[in-house]
Design a protein around this motif. Structure first.
Motif, PDB file in Angstrom:
ATOM      1  N   ALA A   1      46.764  30.322  -0.056  1.00  0.00           N
ATOM      2  CA  ALA A   1      46.036  30.218  -1.410  1.00  0.00           C
ATOM      3  C   ALA A   1      45.978  29.243  -2.559  1.00  0.00           C
ATOM      4  O   ALA A   1      45.386  27.963  -2.403  1.00  0.00           O
ATOM      5  CB  ALA A   1      46.121  31.531  -2.231  1.00  0.00           C
ATOM      6  N   GLY A   2      47.197  28.611  -2.684  1.00  0.00           N
ATOM      7  CA  GLY A   2      48.127  27.269  -2.880  1.00  0.00           C
ATOM      8  C   GLY A   2      47.070  26.459  -2.966  1.00  0.00           C
ATOM      9  O   GLY A   2      46.947  25.856  -3.153  1.00  0.00           O
TER      10      GLY A   2
ATOM     11  N   ILE B   1      40.595  22.008  -2.407  1.00  0.00           N
ATOM     12  CA  ILE B   1      39.290  22.301  -3.211  1.00  0.00           C
ATOM     13  C   ILE B   1      39.458  20.996  -3.776  1.00  0.00           C
ATOM     14  O   ILE B   1      38.714  20.068  -4.261  1.00  0.00           O
ATOM     15  CB  ILE B   1      39.176  23.175  -3.169  1.00  0.00           C
ATOM     16  N   ALA B   2      40.698  21.084  -4.638  1.00  0.00           N
ATOM     17  CA  ALA B   2      40.573  20.631  -5.782  1.00  0.00           C
ATOM     18  C   ALA B   2      40.631  19.122  -5.739  1.00  0.00           C
ATOM     19  O   ALA B   2      40.379  17.947  -6.153  1.00  0.00           O
ATOM     20  CB  ALA B   2      41.834  20.508  -6.569  1.00  0.00           C
TER      21      ALA B   2
ATOM     22  N   ALA C   1      54.566  38.091   4.504  1.00  0.00           N
ATOM     23  CA  ALA C   1      52.629  38.046   4.285  1.00  0.00           C
ATOM     24  C   ALA C   1      52.188  37.790   3.428  1.00  0.00           C
ATOM     25  O   ALA C   1      51.212  37.119   3.044  1.00  0.00           O
ATOM     26  CB  ALA C   1      52.555  39.694   5.060  1.00  0.00           C
ATOM     27  N   LEU C   2      52.750  38.600   1.956  1.00  0.00           N
ATOM     28  CA  LEU C   2      52.437  38.005   0.737  1.00  0.00           C
ATOM     29  C   LEU C   2      52.379  36.266   0.483  1.00  0.00           C
ATOM     30  O   LEU C   2      52.089  36.406  -0.001  1.00  0.00           O
ATOM     31  CB  LEU C   2      53.595  38.939   0.082  1.00  0.00           C
TER      32      LEU C   2
END
Length: 141
Positions: free
Chosen positions: A53-54, A60-61, A45-46
């Motif tokens: 997230a990456g 976004i970038a 899960a982590l």
């Protein structure tokens, strides 16, 4: 009956030390397997959250970079359009032309071109009409 006590009947025997040790190992083994399975789920899960997230940060970038490039292209396009509009309002000035703004020029061999009257006067005095290409003859009676 007050003085009578009920005796216990030990029908279930206590496990031996070996049986107790084997039972303890089984319980410990089951606990360890359950712990490792839970730990693997948490780690998975982590890792998924980290990868997501990456990926999202990358998205976004990338979106910001695309937006910046589009804005720069739009600004450059507007600048070029303004420059082109400014060039279109200026009269055309030929670079290698000998004809002046008055519309006439005399060439090295003595030939004269007059765009105001649309005539070409040769060095021998012959006058040619530039619209028709015919010699102009001055007839006086």
């Amino acid at each position: 009956m007050a003085g009578y006590s009920i005796r216990k009947m030990n029908w279930v025997r206590n496990p031996s030390a070996y049986e107790s040790m084997v039972s303890w190992r089984e319980k410990r083994k089951n606990f360890q397997e359950k712990y490792e399975a839970n730990l693997a789920n948490v780690v998975s899960a982590l890792q998924t959250a980290w990868v997501d997230a990456g990926y999202n940060i990358g998205q976004i970038a990338a979106n910001r970079a695309i937006k910046r490039i589009q804005e720069e292209a739009k600004a450059k396009q507007e600048k070029l359009q303004a420059q082109l509009a400014a060039e279109n309002t200026r009269p055309y000035q030929p670079t290698y032309s000998k004809i002046t703004e008055s519309g006439s020029v005399e060439l090295a061999g003595g030939t004269k071109v007059d765009l105001n009257s649309n005539t070409l006067t040769m060095s021998n005095g012959t006058v040619i009409d530039l619209t028709t290409g015919l010699k102009k003859v001055d007839v006086t009676v």
